[in-house]
Enzyme design. Structure first.
Site, PDB file in Angstrom:
ATOM      1  N   THR A 192       3.269   6.090 -10.713  1.00  0.00           N
ATOM      2  CA  THR A 192       4.180   4.942 -10.922  1.00  0.00           C
ATOM      3  C   THR A 192       4.886   4.622  -9.606  1.00  0.00           C
ATOM      4  O   THR A 192       4.442   5.041  -8.534  1.00  0.00           O
ATOM      5  CB  THR A 192       5.177   5.236 -12.071  1.00  0.00           C
ATOM      6  OG1 THR A 192       5.896   4.045 -12.385  1.00  0.00           O
ATOM      7  CG2 THR A 192       6.174   6.324 -11.716  1.00  0.00           C
ATOM      8  N   ASN A 193       5.991   3.874  -9.644  1.00  0.00           N
ATOM      9  CA  ASN A 193       6.746   3.554  -8.425  1.00  0.00           C
ATOM     10  C   ASN A 193       8.243   3.522  -8.724  1.00  0.00           C
ATOM     11  O   ASN A 193       8.658   3.811  -9.844  1.00  0.00           O
ATOM     12  CB  ASN A 193       6.255   2.224  -7.835  1.00  0.00           C
ATOM     13  CG  ASN A 193       6.376   1.098  -8.835  1.00  0.00           C
ATOM     14  OD1 ASN A 193       7.465   0.754  -9.267  1.00  0.00           O
ATOM     15  ND2 ASN A 193       5.236   0.532  -9.238  1.00  0.00           N
ATOM     16  N   ARG A 194       9.040   3.148  -7.735  1.00  0.00           N
ATOM     17  CA  ARG A 194      10.499   3.281  -7.851  1.00  0.00           C
ATOM     18  C   ARG A 194      11.196   2.153  -8.602  1.00  0.00           C
ATOM     19  O   ARG A 194      12.422   2.147  -8.728  1.00  0.00           O
ATOM     20  CB  ARG A 194      11.126   3.323  -6.451  1.00  0.00           C
ATOM     21  CG  ARG A 194      10.816   4.568  -5.680  1.00  0.00           C
ATOM     22  CD  ARG A 194      11.222   4.356  -4.234  1.00  0.00           C
ATOM     23  NE  ARG A 194      10.762   5.456  -3.417  1.00  0.00           N
ATOM     24  CZ  ARG A 194      11.537   6.463  -3.028  1.00  0.00           C
ATOM     25  NH1 ARG A 194      12.793   6.507  -3.385  1.00  0.00           N
ATOM     26  NH2 ARG A 194      11.046   7.419  -2.286  1.00  0.00           N
ATOM     27  N   SER A 195      10.475   1.164  -9.080  1.00  0.00           N
ATOM     28  CA  SER A 195      11.115   0.019  -9.739  1.00  0.00           C
ATOM     29  C   SER A 195      11.870   0.466 -10.999  1.00  0.00           C
ATOM     30  O   SER A 195      11.388   1.308 -11.762  1.00  0.00           O
ATOM     31  CB  SER A 195      10.051  -1.012 -10.114  1.00  0.00           C
ATOM     32  OG  SER A 195      10.593  -1.968 -10.981  1.00  0.00           O
ATOM     33  N   ALA A 261       6.700  -4.547 -10.678  1.00  0.00           N
ATOM     34  CA  ALA A 261       6.097  -3.757  -9.600  1.00  0.00           C
ATOM     35  C   ALA A 261       4.883  -3.060 -10.212  1.00  0.00           C
ATOM     36  O   ALA A 261       4.938  -1.896 -10.620  1.00  0.00           O
ATOM     37  CB  ALA A 261       7.107  -2.743  -9.074  1.00  0.00           C
TER      38      ALA A 261
END
Ligand code: CTP
Length: 387
Positions: A192-195, A261
């Site tokens: 996943t990512n930091r959003s 994102a």
């Protein structure tokens, strides 16, 4: 936001909502006065209303037509059945006509009153001079007094802020994507990512307050979506699920802001069993591309007015303009996620909006809610002239 609000208070239900409501209205910049009944004053004295609102409270029975006429919004939150009877009675008929906006009512009902049809009958009885904020089905305990069903503070606040906001987006049916996506590798791990979804939620909230009908398709977010009657939420997990949800619902919409994102890659294979570590000190996870939702929407022969986002760390302007054309957007909002106070998991953002027909507009560093309003202003002007 500027404006004068009068909160009518009656009965023990004041204990459930009034302090948080007054704090919320004041935090939004509104000037608030409480007009309380004698029964409300038994549970919270007038000095408490004054302390919380910052203004001397009034007596409900002595409230003048002039005071009511000066208010930008009058709200009965929470409203007891006695207060509902008073407001829908003959004495108040003329006063309601003189109000600037429909009187906002959030009834506080006994669980036994929550029979099917009761609220519809109530709404019909109250008529168009009232705006009803429906109570939640779950009863909330009120100490030894029992329990009551009443809308949440967030719902009441949103209803108030929406009533006070000019509905300039009322013709917009707006699809928004928000948050990260999560690409599962096994039952325990995912990519996943930091959003957090905060920018997308700000856009949904501001558009809904301005009258748009919003569908928010979001990944697993850490930023909550406040309840708003104008926002329908559709929760998904992966990029593929987000792509499918967007494609199924897109034709119902005349504008779209894709600010999720989306993970660009997902594990090639999902392991039903937890992947065990081996003897080697390194581990490779083979990834494959996910669908590019924005580019797919931009390539459709008939598509809504399309706004994209770009999260960049370098060559921000050149990368943003390249993305705008490659993905077929009408507008693209670029932010430099390496700049402090801009990008993921912060309350502020600084974006530059690029337009398909050339030119761009730099917006200042401001709260994500204010960025959302500025984007909607720019979008509205172009969306209206493109129709
Ligand atoms: N986007 C999308 N689907 C993807 C990837 C991105 O819809 N699979 C959308 C985002 O919602 C955003 C825009 O494309 O509106 C740009 O996203 P961004 O992450 O900045 O760019 P990418 O296309 O992923 O390119 P790169 O990561 O190489 O910069």
């Amino acid at each position: 936001m500027r404006g004068k609000v009068i909160v009518l208070a009656d009965g023990p239900a004041v204990l459930l909502r009034v302090p948080a409501l007054l704090n919320g209205l004041r935090a939004a910049g509104l000037s608030v006065t409480v007009a309380s009944s004698e029964s409300a004053n038994i549970f919270m004295p007038p000095l408490a209303y004054a302390a919380l609102s910052g203004r001397a409270s009034l007596s409900l029975s002595a409230l003048s037509d002039e005071q009511l006429g000066e208010a930008d919004l009058v709200m009965a939150v929470p409203a007891s059945l006695q207060l509902l009877d008073l407001l829908s009675g003959e004495d108040w008929e003329g006063r309601l006509q003189a109000l600037k906006r429909p009187l906002l009512i959030a009834p506080a009902l006994l669980p036994t009153d929550m029979q099917p049809g009761f609220l519809d009958e109530l709404a019909a009885r109250l008529g168009s001079r009232f705006a009803l904020v429906r109570p939640s089905a779950a009863a909330e305990p009120l100490g030894a007094l029992g329990a009551l069903c009443v809308a949440s503070v967030e719902q009441c606040l949103e209803a108030a802020l929406t009533a006070l906001t000019p509905p300039d987006c009322r013709d917009m049916r707006l699809l928004i994507t928000a948050g990260p996506t999560a690409e599962d590798a096994d039952p325990a791990r995912y990519v996943t990512n930091r959003s957090t979804g905060r920018m997308g939620v700000a856009l949904a909230l501001k558009a809904a307050r301005r009258g748009a009908k919003v569908l928010l398709i979001h990944g697993p977010m850490t930023w909550p979506v406040p309840p708003h009657a104008g926002i329908e939420c559709c929760a998904v997990r992966s990029a593929q699920q987000m792509y499918e949800a967007v494609m199924v619902r897109l034709s119902e919409h005349n504008a779209a802001i894709l600010c999720a994102a989306v993970a660009d890659y997902r594990p090639v294979a999902y392991s039903r069993e937890k992947i065990k570590k081996g003897q080697e000190s390194t581990f490779s996870l083979l990834l494959q591309r996910t669908p590019d939702i924005l580019a797919a929407v931009g390539a459709l022969p008939s598509r809504p007015f399309l706004v994209g986002f770009a999260a960049e760390t370098n060559e921000v302007e050149a990368n943003a303009r390249e993305k705008l054309y490659r993905k077929g957007c009408d507008m693209l909002c670029a932010n430099d996620i390496s700049e402090a106070g801009s990008g993921f998991a912060v309350a502020t953002n600084r974006v530059t909006v690029h337009f398909r027909d050339g030119g761009c507009q730099e917006l200042p560093m401001q709260s994500k809610l204010d960025v959302a309003d500025a984007i909607l202003d720019l979008m509205l002007a172009r969306w209206q002239s493109a129709r």
